[in-house]
Design a protein around this motif. Structure first.
Motif, PDB file in Angstrom:
ATOM      1  N   GLN A 174      -2.649  11.374  12.859  1.00 57.90           N
ATOM      2  CA  GLN A 174      -3.526  10.358  13.432  1.00 57.90           C
ATOM      3  C   GLN A 174      -4.605   9.943  12.429  1.00 57.90           C
ATOM      4  OE1 GLN A 174      -3.268   8.598  16.278  1.00 57.90           O
ATOM      5  NE2 GLN A 174      -1.277   9.621  16.494  1.00 57.90           N
ATOM      6  N   ALA A 175      -5.119  10.914  11.684  1.00 65.62           N
ATOM      7  CA  ALA A 175      -6.132  10.591  10.667  1.00 65.62           C
ATOM      8  C   ALA A 175      -5.542   9.687   9.585  1.00 65.62           C
ATOM      9  CB  ALA A 175      -6.676  11.875  10.051  1.00 65.62           C
ATOM     10  N   GLN A 176      -4.284   9.936   9.241  1.00 68.17           N
ATOM     11  CA  GLN A 176      -3.639   9.107   8.215  1.00 68.17           C
ATOM     12  C   GLN A 176      -3.330   7.712   8.737  1.00 68.17           C
ATOM     13  OE1 GLN A 176      -0.480  11.892   7.407  1.00 68.17           O
ATOM     14  NE2 GLN A 176      -1.536  12.757   5.618  1.00 68.17           N
ATOM     15  N   TYR A 177      -3.021   7.602  10.023  1.00 63.32           N
ATOM     16  CA  TYR A 177      -2.888   6.266  10.616  1.00 63.32           C
ATOM     17  C   TYR A 177      -4.227   5.529  10.533  1.00 63.32           C
ATOM     18  CZ  TYR A 177       1.827   6.383  12.566  1.00 63.32           C
ATOM     19  OH  TYR A 177       3.195   6.375  12.713  1.00 63.32           O
ATOM     20  N   GLY A 178      -5.296   6.285  10.680  1.00 60.29           N
ATOM     21  CA  GLY A 178      -6.622   5.680  10.525  1.00 60.29           C
ATOM     22  C   GLY A 178      -6.838   5.166   9.108  1.00 60.29           C
ATOM     23  N   MET A 213       4.039   1.851  18.149  1.00 56.65           N
ATOM     24  CA  MET A 213       2.779   1.587  18.842  1.00 56.65           C
ATOM     25  C   MET A 213       1.696   1.146  17.866  1.00 56.65           C
ATOM     26  SD  MET A 213       2.536   4.487  21.845  1.00 56.65           S
ATOM     27  CE  MET A 213       2.722   5.876  20.739  1.00 56.65           C
ATOM     28  N   PHE A 214       1.693   1.756  16.691  1.00 56.51           N
ATOM     29  CA  PHE A 214       0.717   1.358  15.669  1.00 56.51           C
ATOM     30  C   PHE A 214       0.970  -0.083  15.230  1.00 56.51           C
ATOM     31  CE2 PHE A 214      -0.339   0.984  11.105  1.00 56.51           C
ATOM     32  CZ  PHE A 214      -1.712   1.189  11.172  1.00 56.51           C
ATOM     33  N   ALA A 215       2.252  -0.423  15.007  1.00 56.65           N
ATOM     34  CA  ALA A 215       2.592  -1.784  14.579  1.00 56.65           C
ATOM     35  C   ALA A 215       2.198  -2.799  15.648  1.00 56.65           C
ATOM     36  CB  ALA A 215       4.085  -1.876  14.276  1.00 56.65           C
ATOM     37  N   GLU A 216       2.356  -2.433  16.917  1.00 57.92           N
ATOM     38  CA  GLU A 216       1.968  -3.340  17.997  1.00 57.92           C
ATOM     39  C   GLU A 216       0.463  -3.569  18.020  1.00 57.92           C
ATOM     40  OE1 GLU A 216       3.565  -1.413  21.393  1.00 57.92           O
ATOM     41  OE2 GLU A 216       5.612  -2.197  21.115  1.00 57.92           O
ATOM     42  N   SER A 217      -0.302  -2.531  17.721  1.00 54.66           N
ATOM     43  CA  SER A 217      -1.757  -2.694  17.691  1.00 54.66           C
ATOM     44  C   SER A 217      -2.181  -3.592  16.530  1.00 54.66           C
ATOM     45  CB  SER A 217      -2.441  -1.327  17.565  1.00 54.66           C
ATOM     46  OG  SER A 217      -2.191  -0.733  16.300  1.00 54.66           O
ATOM     47  N   ILE A 218      -1.476  -3.499  15.413  1.00 55.61           N
ATOM     48  CA  ILE A 218      -1.768  -4.370  14.269  1.00 55.61           C
ATOM     49  C   ILE A 218      -1.400  -5.812  14.601  1.00 55.61           C
ATOM     50  CG2 ILE A 218      -1.179  -4.885  11.866  1.00 55.61           C
ATOM     51  CD1 ILE A 218      -2.957  -2.426  12.216  1.00 55.61           C
ATOM     52  N   ALA A 219      -0.276  -6.007  15.283  1.00 55.88           N
ATOM     53  CA  ALA A 219       0.147  -7.355  15.659  1.00 55.88           C
ATOM     54  C   ALA A 219      -0.861  -8.002  16.599  1.00 55.88           C
ATOM     55  CB  ALA A 219       1.531  -7.305  16.308  1.00 55.88           C
ATOM     56  N   GLN A 220      -1.459  -7.219  17.484  1.00 53.19           N
ATOM     57  CA  GLN A 220      -2.479  -7.766  18.385  1.00 53.19           C
ATOM     58  C   GLN A 220      -3.738  -8.148  17.616  1.00 53.19           C
ATOM     59  OE1 GLN A 220      -3.116  -4.866  21.454  1.00 53.19           O
ATOM     60  NE2 GLN A 220      -1.113  -5.184  22.411  1.00 53.19           N
ATOM     61  N   ALA A 221      -4.104  -7.317  16.650  1.00 57.93           N
ATOM     62  CA  ALA A 221      -5.319  -7.594  15.878  1.00 57.93           C
ATOM     63  C   ALA A 221      -5.114  -8.727  14.879  1.00 57.93           C
ATOM     64  CB  ALA A 221      -5.772  -6.326  15.154  1.00 57.93           C
ATOM     65  N   TYR A 222      -3.923  -8.786  14.290  1.00 53.88           N
ATOM     66  CA  TYR A 222      -3.634  -9.792  13.254  1.00 53.88           C
ATOM     67  C   TYR A 222      -2.272 -10.424  13.539  1.00 53.88           C
ATOM     68  CZ  TYR A 222      -7.261  -7.026  10.924  1.00 53.88           C
ATOM     69  OH  TYR A 222      -8.416  -6.346  10.624  1.00 53.88           O
ATOM     70  N   GLN A 240       0.856  -1.180   0.000  1.00 56.51           N
ATOM     71  CA  GLN A 240       0.000   0.000   0.000  1.00 56.51           C
ATOM     72  C   GLN A 240       0.897   1.237   0.000  1.00 56.51           C
ATOM     73  OE1 GLN A 240      -2.787   2.135  -0.587  1.00 56.51           O
ATOM     74  NE2 GLN A 240      -3.879   0.509   0.478  1.00 56.51           N
ATOM     75  N   ALA A 241       0.694   2.133  -0.948  1.00 56.10           N
ATOM     76  CA  ALA A 241       1.485   3.358  -1.035  1.00 56.10           C
ATOM     77  C   ALA A 241       0.661   4.532  -0.521  1.00 56.10           C
ATOM     78  CB  ALA A 241       1.921   3.605  -2.470  1.00 56.10           C
ATOM     79  N   LYS A 242       1.259   5.318   0.352  1.00 56.45           N
ATOM     80  CA  LYS A 242       0.593   6.494   0.906  1.00 56.45           C
ATOM     81  C   LYS A 242       1.485   7.718   0.698  1.00 56.45           C
ATOM     82  CE  LYS A 242      -3.046   4.448   2.739  1.00 56.45           C
ATOM     83  NZ  LYS A 242      -4.410   4.696   2.209  1.00 56.45           N
ATOM     84  N   TRP A 243       0.998   8.688  -0.039  1.00 56.81           N
ATOM     85  CA  TRP A 243       1.780   9.904  -0.300  1.00 56.81           C
ATOM     86  C   TRP A 243       1.652  10.846   0.897  1.00 56.81           C
ATOM     87  CZ3 TRP A 243       5.645  11.320  -3.174  1.00 56.81           C
ATOM     88  CH2 TRP A 243       5.930  12.672  -3.359  1.00 56.81           C
ATOM     89  N   PHE A 244       2.244  10.421   2.021  1.00 57.36           N
ATOM     90  CA  PHE A 244       2.300  11.250   3.214  1.00 57.36           C
ATOM     91  C   PHE A 244       3.686  11.891   3.221  1.00 57.36           C
ATOM     92  CE2 PHE A 244      -0.679   7.893   5.275  1.00 57.36           C
ATOM     93  CZ  PHE A 244      -1.750   8.392   4.553  1.00 57.36           C
ATOM     94  N   LYS A 245       3.780  13.075   2.666  1.00 56.66           N
ATOM     95  CA  LYS A 245       5.079  13.650   2.308  1.00 56.66           C
ATOM     96  C   LYS A 245       5.932  14.022   3.522  1.00 56.66           C
ATOM     97  CE  LYS A 245       7.912  15.384  -0.859  1.00 56.66           C
ATOM     98  NZ  LYS A 245       8.977  15.895  -0.007  1.00 56.66           N
ATOM     99  N   LYS A 246       5.343  14.599   4.541  1.00 59.43           N
ATOM    100  CA  LYS A 246       6.142  15.127   5.647  1.00 59.43           C
ATOM    101  C   LYS A 246       5.986  14.351   6.952  1.00 59.43           C
ATOM    102  CE  LYS A 246       7.802  18.539   3.224  1.00 59.43           C
ATOM    103  NZ  LYS A 246       9.238  18.587   2.866  1.00 59.43           N
TER     104      LYS A 246
END
Length: 290
Positions: A80-84, A132-141, A70-76
Motif C-alpha cells: 500500500q505504501a508503494q502504491y502511494g 482498483m488503483f487504476a480505476e482511482s487514477i481514471a477518476q482523478a485523471y 516510471q520504473a519501480k524496483w518492487f521486486k516481489k
C-alpha cells in the motif's frame, strides 16, 4: 524463476539499473512499436535532479502530447505504501506536464491473480488491487491512460531483435563492454556535478596510453608529411624506372626485368594514391553540399 533473478545490474544497484533498462526499452518501444516519426522527441530526465514523476518521456512537438514512464524496483509485490509512491509520482508528473496522455509503470514481477488465502477466503491478488488503483487514477485523471509493464511484458520486449544487445547486457554475465563503460562514466560525472569541467580535466593514464598507441594529432600529422615525402621520391623513381625499362639496347635482360617490375610496383602505388585523393575530394564535396 523470473528473468530478474538473473538481472545483472552492472554494479549500478538494482534500482538504478532497472530504471536504465526500462528507459532503454521505452525508447526502442517508441521507435519500433509506436513508429514515432520526427515529430516525436525522446528524453531521459533521470540525471536532471529533482522528482519529475517520470524517468523519461516521448514528446510530440506538434500537439505537445507527453508519454511518460516510471520504473519501480518492487521486486516481489506492491505494498500500500508503494502504491502511494506511484500515486505521488503520477500526481507530480501531471502537475508538471498536464498534457501527459499515457503513464507507464514498470515493475520487475508479475502481479498475482485470484487465489485462496489461508483463511479459506478468496483473495483478489495483486491484479485486483491494481485494477482498483487504476480505476482511482481514471477518476482523478480521465484523459490519462495508465499502463503496466510487468515482468512478462518486459520479457517480451527483450525478445525483440532491436533489444537483443540489451538482453545480453543486462541478463548475461559478460565482460566489460562499451555500454557498461558509458553507464559508469555517466554515473561518475553525475556524482561529480559542478566539480567536473571537461575543458580543464587532466589526461589520465588511459589517455597517455592511447596517445602512445594511436599517436597524437601532431604525431599523425608528422607521419603524413613523411609519407608525402616518400611519395615524392616514388614519383622520381617511377620516371627513372620507366626510362630504364624503355631502353632497347645496352641493358641486360635481368636489369630490364627488374626495372620493369619496379616501374609496375610504383605505378600501382601511384594509382592507389590517386584513388584515395579522389575519394577524399568526393567526401569533402558531399560534406559541403549537405
Amino acid at each position: 524463476m523470473g528473468i530478474f533473478d538473473k538481472f545483472n545490474n552492472q554494479d549500478l544497484g538494482d534500482e538504478e539499473a532497472f530504471e536504465e533498462l526500462c528507459c532503454q526499452l521505452f525508447e526502442t518501444w517508441g521507435m519500433r512499436a509506436m513508429g514515432f516519426d520526427n515529430t516525436w522527441a525522446y528524453r531521459d530526465i533521470r540525471g536532471d535532479g529533482g522528482d519529475g514523476g517520470i524517468e523519461a518521456y516521448w514528446f510530440n512537438t506538434e500537439n505537445s502530447e507527453y508519454i511518460g514512464i516510471q520504473a519501480k524496483w518492487f521486486k516481489k509485490t506492491i505494498s500500500q505504501a508503494q502504491y502511494g509512491q506511484i500515486r505521488h509520482s503520477i500526481d507530480t508528473a501531471i502537475g508538471l506536464r498536464p498534457s501527459l496522455t499515457k503513464y507507464i509503470v514498470c515493475i520487475p514481477h508479475n502481479l498475482t491473480s485470484l487465489r485462496n488465502s489461508k483463511n479459506e477466503t478468496v483473495s483478489l491478488g495483486e491484479e485486483g488491487t491494481w485494477k482498483m488503483f487504476a480505476e482511482s487514477i481514471a477518476q482523478a485523471y480521465p484523459d490519462l491512460e495508465l499502463v503496466l509493464w510487468d515482468e512478462h511484458f518486459i520479457g517480451n520486449l527483450l525478445q525483440e531483435p532491436a533489444n537483443e544487445g540489451r538482453q545480453r547486457f543486462w541478463f548475461e554475465r559478460t565482460a566489460v563492454n562499451p555500454d557498461g563503460v558509458r553507464l559508469a562514466l555517466r554515473r561518475a560525472i553525475e556524482e561529480l556535478k559542478d566539480r567536473y569541467v571537461p575543458e580543464i580535466a587532466d589526461d589520465g593514464g588511459m589517455a597517455v596510453f592511447l596517445d602512445s598507441f594511436f599517436g597524437t594529432i601532431e604525431s599523425r600529422a608528422a607521419l603524413i608529411e613523411e609519407i608525402d615525402a616518400c611519395l615524392d621520391v616514388c614519383h622520381d623513381l617511377a620516371y627513372v624506372a620507366d626510362s630504364f625499362a624503355s631502353v632497347e639496347d645496352g641493358l641486360t635482360d635481368e636489369l630490364k626485368e627488374s626495372a620493369t617490375k619496379c616501374r609496375d610496383v610504383i605505378a600501382g602505388y601511384r594509382f592507389a594514391e590517386r584513388m584515395e585523393t579522389h575519394a577524399r575530394d568526393r567526401a569533402a564535396s558531399l560534406g559541403r553540399n549537405r
